[in-house]
Motif scaffolding. Sequence first.
Motif: not given
Ligand code: FE
Length: 217
Positions: A137, A135, A214, A191
């Motif tokens: 992010d 996927h 994040r 990843h």
């Molecule tokens: Fe991720």
Amino acid sequence: MTRSLFDETPTPYGAPEAIAPGAVLLRGFACPVADALAQSVKQVIAAAPLRHLVTPGGHTMSVAMCNCGALGWTSCRSGYRYSRTDPLSGQPWPAMPGCFLAIAVRAAAEAGFDNFRPDACLINRYEPGARMSLHQDRDEGDMTAPIVSVSLGLPAVFLFGSGQRSDRPARYRLAHGDVVVWGGPSRLAFHGVAPLADGDHAQLGRQRINLTFRCAG
Ligand code: FE
Ligand code: MD3
């Protein structure tokens, strides 16, 4: 399940390793504070329990998650989003522990990101067999900021692709105390994590914990 003595040896912290443009692997960087991090994980999950999110497509994730910090990543019917409150309790997420923030800021600086101030930390808990498919992010508000990941407990095979899902990913073994900073051109790379092999970690037992820091807001 056999374990070699080698698996239990803490990874020594060596030089930062560039594994892709913008991606820096700091092996063992979090080892000196791993016990404090694990203790803080326990406190966070006592306040905001780990849960298996359901994807917008209706699948239950094998990884259990929760968050700390001002914003937390959750799924809803229409997709994924960052929320100020835990949908299970309606309360704000637990504050980010000081030792979490400190290691994330230090790791980012080591990789050349000097003003990293994460407002979200996603806690992922893998039990044997749990995995995360490839996927990107891309729900974060600030895509110029890196993501910092800290691995604790059982080792995992991390899959790192390019900008395209179809490319065959590179594989890296991430062990207890390893930290990776994902910025620049790597920030949007595909990843994932291969199914976790069974084992028994001296500090964490039969699980792997991953923290990702994040800038979500
Ligand atoms: Fe991720
Ligand atoms: C590369 N977690 O939570 S951490 C995730 O081990 C996630 O639990 C994995 O992917 C885990 O979203 C991998 C390493 C990681 C995190 C974010 C990235 C690698 C990344 C963002 C961009 C590129």
